[in-house]
Scaffold this active site. Structure first.
Site, PDB file in Angstrom:
ATOM      1  N   GLY A  61      -2.890 -10.437   3.362  1.00  0.00           N
ATOM      2  CA  GLY A  61      -2.629 -10.522   1.931  1.00  0.00           C
ATOM      3  C   GLY A  61      -1.237 -11.055   1.672  1.00  0.00           C
TER       4      GLY A  61
ATOM      5  N   GLY B 198      -4.935  -1.416  -5.770  1.00  0.00           N
ATOM      6  CA  GLY B 198      -4.890  -0.054  -6.292  1.00  0.00           C
ATOM      7  C   GLY B 198      -3.619   0.176  -7.078  1.00  0.00           C
TER       8      GLY B 198
ATOM      9  CD  GLU C 261      16.367  -6.411  24.257  1.00  0.00           C
ATOM     10  OE1 GLU C 261      17.344  -6.080  24.940  1.00  0.00           O
ATOM     11  OE2 GLU C 261      15.189  -6.282  24.643  1.00  0.00           O
TER      12      GLU C 261
ATOM     13  N   GLY D 216      -4.578  -5.937   7.174  1.00  0.00           N
ATOM     14  CA  GLY D 216      -3.325  -5.420   6.628  1.00  0.00           C
ATOM     15  C   GLY D 216      -2.248  -5.228   7.679  1.00  0.00           C
TER      16      GLY D 216
ATOM     17  CB  CYS E  70      -0.853  -0.016   1.256  1.00  0.00           C
ATOM     18  SG  CYS E  70      -1.818   1.448   1.475  1.00  0.00           S
TER      19      CYS E  70
ATOM     20  N   GLY F  72      -0.973  -4.687  -5.108  1.00  0.00           N
ATOM     21  CA  GLY F  72      -2.086  -3.974  -4.487  1.00  0.00           C
ATOM     22  C   GLY F  72      -3.246  -3.895  -5.459  1.00  0.00           C
TER      23      GLY F  72
ATOM     24  NE  ARG G   5     -10.093  -2.331  -1.062  1.00  0.00           N
ATOM     25  CZ  ARG G   5      -9.235  -2.152  -0.051  1.00  0.00           C
ATOM     26  NH1 ARG G   5      -8.128  -1.491  -0.241  1.00  0.00           N
ATOM     27  NH2 ARG G   5      -9.504  -2.629   1.143  1.00  0.00           N
TER      28      ARG G   5
HETATM   29  P1  IMP Z   1      -0.898  -6.973   3.714  1.00  0.00           P
HETATM   30  O1  IMP Z   1      -1.290  -8.301   4.225  1.00  0.00           O
HETATM   31  O2  IMP Z   1      -0.106  -6.172   4.693  1.00  0.00           O
HETATM   32  O3  IMP Z   1      -0.195  -7.029   2.392  1.00  0.00           O
HETATM   33  O4  IMP Z   1      -2.237  -6.122   3.493  1.00  0.00           O
HETATM   34  C1  IMP Z   1      -3.297  -6.537   2.685  1.00  0.00           C
HETATM   35  C2  IMP Z   1      -4.398  -5.487   2.690  1.00  0.00           C
HETATM   36  O5  IMP Z   1      -3.973  -4.296   2.023  1.00  0.00           O
HETATM   37  C3  IMP Z   1      -5.653  -5.871   1.942  1.00  0.00           C
HETATM   38  O6  IMP Z   1      -6.495  -6.725   2.663  1.00  0.00           O
HETATM   39  C4  IMP Z   1      -6.290  -4.522   1.643  1.00  0.00           C
HETATM   40  O7  IMP Z   1      -7.052  -4.019   2.711  1.00  0.00           O
HETATM   41  C5  IMP Z   1      -5.102  -3.616   1.480  1.00  0.00           C
HETATM   42  N1  IMP Z   1      -4.828  -3.318   0.070  1.00  0.00           N
HETATM   43  C6  IMP Z   1      -4.953  -4.117  -0.998  1.00  0.00           C
HETATM   44  N2  IMP Z   1      -4.551  -3.501  -2.127  1.00  0.00           N
HETATM   45  C7  IMP Z   1      -4.159  -2.263  -1.750  1.00  0.00           C
HETATM   46  C8  IMP Z   1      -3.625  -1.134  -2.475  1.00  0.00           C
HETATM   47  O8  IMP Z   1      -3.389  -1.168  -3.684  1.00  0.00           O
HETATM   48  N3  IMP Z   1      -3.397  -0.018  -1.728  1.00  0.00           N
HETATM   49  C9  IMP Z   1      -3.643   0.027  -0.398  1.00  0.00           C
HETATM   50  N4  IMP Z   1      -4.073  -1.013   0.322  1.00  0.00           N
HETATM   51  C10 IMP Z   1      -4.348  -2.143  -0.357  1.00  0.00           C
END
Ligand code: IMP
Length: 479
Positions: free
Chosen positions: A355, A383, A461, A333, A299, A381, A395
């Site tokens: 994700g 997005g 640590e 996330g 993101c 992502g 989205r």
């Molecule tokens: P991760 O597990 O830290 O990679 O987070 C995954 C989450 O990031 C997803 O469930 C979404 O809520 C969010 N996400 C998915 N695609 C995007 C993006 O393109 N931009 C910002 N957040 C995203």
């Protein structure tokens, strides 16, 4: 000026406590939304490099659930939901049957076409016998009728039995199929030994009341009218209103409309990042609230827009409202290690959404690629430029014909193998956290809320330090 301080998972640790709890004894069940319970408090993200039917099946077999993404046509998304729902049966609602007057040749054809080798026999709609492939094997004459060879000595059930009662019947009568009938003797369902054995192979599977796997699907504030009818007809358990800014007028209005039109549907609303956002979502009709603005590994929202809330504080703030309004919170996330799942739940979340850690698994969409001698899978992502171009989803509020201003990137993550052993690592990390904190259930960990704020040297640590790692651990790496 309002200037609040906020923390991320890396800024805190769960404080240890006196414990009588053994990690192997803890209960990882959680209420996800309304009456849907998971055996593992983990969801996979609605992203096109993370969750399609295969991931949803694998995850639900281990007790969690997948949310099928919406960079797919409504038809294909509904088909995928249906595949997940049909993977495991407890009771087959619409069993394949044969008529008492059918010939053996016709019966064999039905068996070949459907792959079903034992059929209840109907006479004027009533169950009068059962015929299996074995009955055909010993009766070579294809002109003979089902009536001549079927087994008449039927064992049936008139109400839905418990699993134990059904097993006892199978054993006692040495049968493999148990038809369910109504008071008039009409077939209402079928239970088979094979399906029961599958259930025994996956004792922690996340199941609905009829024994099918639990699955969710993403919908958007604009595309829900096209998606929901098909998804619901396919047996969808819960819909996830998938937006980057849930606390905005158009999203809340859509949610109200969805709620009005589909009163019984379980809806997870999101994403928000504070108590006010959570309250608005719940008032508009959400049955669970998904929290996270900017913590995702792919993101760039916080950098591109300067807006967001570090995830630990976002969860801690939103949960005050969610608890008061008795609605579960899902922390979405930013999970990098199993310890982050424990921290999210320790702060009040009922489940996390992941994700990154799942994109590298075998059952995630996409092929493995070898790069400089190591195996990777792609992760992007929703997005990101690539995801926008392939689906143009809304989205990230990209208008028709507008040049995309992405809020995510495209990348790759290490290949992580099969779902079940990887989930075992994550789940055991959480179990161990519960041992260290003396929490015997997810609900107790959710109410724990005892944390220590650490410094950057504390974080240093915490991680592996002053050593060269010579053997990779299955649950730890530093990218
Ligand atoms: P991760 O597990 O830290 O990679 O987070 C995954 C989450 O990031 C997803 O469930 C979404 O809520 C969010 N996400 C998915 N695609 C995007 C993006 O393109 N931009 C910002 N957040 C995203």
């Amino acid at each position: 000026m309002e200037l609040r301080e906020a923390l991320s998972y890396d800024d805190v640790l769960l404080a240890p406590s006196y414990s009588e709890v053994l990690p192997s004894d803890v209960d990882l069940r959680t209420v996800l939304v309304r009456d849907i319970e998971l055996n593992l408090p983990i969801l996979s993200s609605a992203m096109d490099t993370v969750t399609e039917d295969r991931m949803a099946i694998a995850l639900a077999l281990s007790g969690g659930a997948g949310v099928i993404h919406r960079n797919l046509s409504p038809e294909i998304q509904a088909q995928q939901v249906s595949k997940v729902k049909r993977f495991l049966n407890w009771i087959i609602d619409n069993p394949v049957t044969v008529n008492i007057g059918a010939t053996l040749a016709e019966t064999r054809r039905t068996m070949d076409e459907t792959g079903v080798t034992g059929l209840p026999v109907l006479d004027a709609g009533k169950v009068v016998g059962i015929i299996t492939i074995r009955d055909l094997r010993f009766n070579e004459n294809p002109e003979m009728l089902v009536d001549d060879v079927m087994t008449r000595d039927l064992v049936v059930e008139t109400s839905i039995p418990t699993e134990k009662a059904a097993l006892a019947k199978f054993d006692k009568h040495r049968i493999e199929k148990l038809p369910l009938v109504d008071v008039g003797g009409r077939l209402t369902g079928l239970i088979t030994v094979r399906d029961m054995e599958k259930h025994r192979d996956y004792p922690s599977a996340a199941l609905d009341s009829s024994g099918s796997l639990i699955v969710g699907a993403a919908i958007g504030p604009r595309d829900w009218p096209a998606r929901l009818p098909g998804l619901i007809a396919s047996g969808l358990d819960f819909a996830v209103l998938d937006t980057a800014h849930g606390a905005s007028l158009n999203v809340l209005k859509s949610l109200e409309k969805i709620r009005k039109k589909f009163g019984n549907l379980s809806i997870v609303g999101g994403n928000v990042a504070d108590g006010d956002g959570a309250r608005r979502m719940i008032e508009a009709g959400a049955d669970a609230v998904k929290v996270g603005v900017g913590p995702g590994s792919i993101c760039t929202t916080r950098v591109v827009t300067g807006v967001g809330v570090p995830q630990f504080t976002a969860v801690a703030d939103a949960v005050e409202v969610c608890d008061a309004m008795r609605v579960p919170l899902i922390a979405d996330g930013g999970v990098k290690y199993s310890g982050d799942i424990a921290k999210a739940i320790g702060a009040g979340a009922s489940a996390v959404m992941i994700g990154n850690l799942f994109a590298g698994l075998k059952d995630a969409p996409g092929q493995e690629v070898i790069f400089e001698g190591r195996i990777f899978k792609s992760y992007r992502g929703m997005g990101s430029i690539g995801a926008i171009e392939s689906g143009g989803i809304d989205r990230y509020q990209i208008g028709e014909g507008e040049e995309a201003v992405p809020e995510g990137v495209e990348g790759r993550v290490p290949y992580r193998g099969e779902v079940a052993p990887y989930l075992h690592q994550l789940a055991t990390g959480v179990r161990k956290a519960m041992g260290y904190t003396g929490c015997a259930s997810v609900e107790q960990l959710r109410e724990y809320r005892r944390f220590i704020k650490i410094s950057t040297t504390g974080l240093r640590e915490s991680h592996v330090h002053d050593v060269s790692v010579i053997q990779d651990a299955p649950n730890y790496s530093r990218l």
